[in-house]
Design a protein around this motif. Structure first.
Motif: not given
Length: 323
Positions: A254, A256, A275, A308
């Motif tokens: 994940d 970010h 994303g 992201t």
């Protein structure tokens, strides 16, 4: 050779239980209204992905494996070891089971049996899978099949997005309607159908069942495999370890923002489920969009990710030749 990700064109398979959800989710141009499988990263003889970029653009992953083993850290084996799919179960799949390597080689003359695992991308409310069975003996298993007592035999499990299932060879299983999964598996296309709900194809014919082979390879009684999901913040991203076993390791990343430098252990298979990200290697930037599938080859020592996004990342656990 490659100092950039190897981008792959998805390959689509029509299935009686398929639909059009993959177009809605990833913008794929689907060739029919019954697409059940996107073969995302495949070097299989029944379907291999075209390479989209770099020196091998226009050739296939199967050819790259055969002719450029340096991209895969010199890993041994005649066939690319893994296959990544996305499945859209618009209707329920047949109840099925897969053989192990020994049975596949002896009875099917194939290198690999089929152990797999599933990451649930999306599931409609109330969706279920078949995972295992309730028979204690082969005699009971066979009797339930002969009597059509499927509700007594099969074990149903509710599923939701983010669930993960490890499905070793010999496990009775079926994906239920309204479920989309990313599957990481051995490079095998051997499936034995146990039950297909008496469905017929476009010609009004029932699909073939493989009852005797299914009984020979099924694990009786069923035992749930032990898995342990662990999360950590690593390299500037949330990294969830899903499985590490004989054939493959699989993680959920994940991202970010910007990650730290990620050292490439060998070669990695990546699918971007959500994303948009940028892969940075050696000062170069390579954009990746939702629904893209790619390989970080062994010729890239390290890379960073920026943006992201959610990825499923896997690698083979086969032995390397050291070359």
């Amino acid at each position: 050779m490659y100092k950039e990700p190897i981008m792959l064109a998805p390959l689509f398979k029509e299935r009686i239980w398929g639909g059009t959800k993959l177009k809605d989710m990833y913008g794929y141009a689907l060739p029919s209204e019954k697409i059940g499988e996107c073969w995302a990263i495949s070097g299989h003889e029944n379907g291999t992905n075209e390479i989209r970029n770099g020196p091998l653009a226009g050739t296939t992953l199967k050819q790259a494996w055969e002719d450029h083993r340096e991209l895969f850290a010199g890993e041994e084996g005649e066939e690319f070891p893994l296959l990544t799919k996305i499945l859209d179960a618009n209707d329920k799949l047949s109840v099925q089971v897969h053989p192990d390597d020994t049975y596949a080689e002896e009875k099917e003359n194939k290198t690999y049996g089929k152990t797999e695992c599933w990451y649930v991308i999306d599931a409609e409310e109330g969706a279920q899978i078949v995972f295992g069975h309730h028979a204690d003996t082969e005699e009971e298993f066979r009797q339930r099949i002969e009597n059509g007592e499927w509700e007594k035999l099969l074990r149903y499990v509710n599923v939701q997005a983010g669930d993960f299932f490890y499905v070793p060879s010999g496990t009775i299983h079926a994906i239920g309607a309204g479920v989309r999964i990313l599957e990481t598996q051995q490079n095998s296309d051997i499936t034995y159908r146990v039950y297909d709900y008496d469905r017929t194809d476009g010609n009004g014919e029932k699909r073939e069942l493989h009852l005797e082979k299914s009984i020979e390879v099924a694990k009786i009684p069923h035992e749930d495999p032990v898995t342990e999901r662990t999360e950590s913040i690593e390299k500037g991203m949330k990294r969830e370890h899903l499985i590490s076993e004989q054939y493959f390791s699989v993680e959920h990343w994940d991202v970010h923002g910007s990650t730290e430098e990620i050292v490439n252990p060998s070669y990695l298979l990546l699918s971007l489920l959500e994303g948009d990200i940028v892969v940075r290697t050696g000062g170069e930037s390579h954009p990746v969009r939702k629904g893209d599938h790619f390989i970080i080859p062994a010729t890239i020592d390290s890379f960073t990710l920026e943006g992201t996004g959610e990825l499923i990342v896997s690698h083979s656990n086969k032995e390397k030749s050291g070359g």
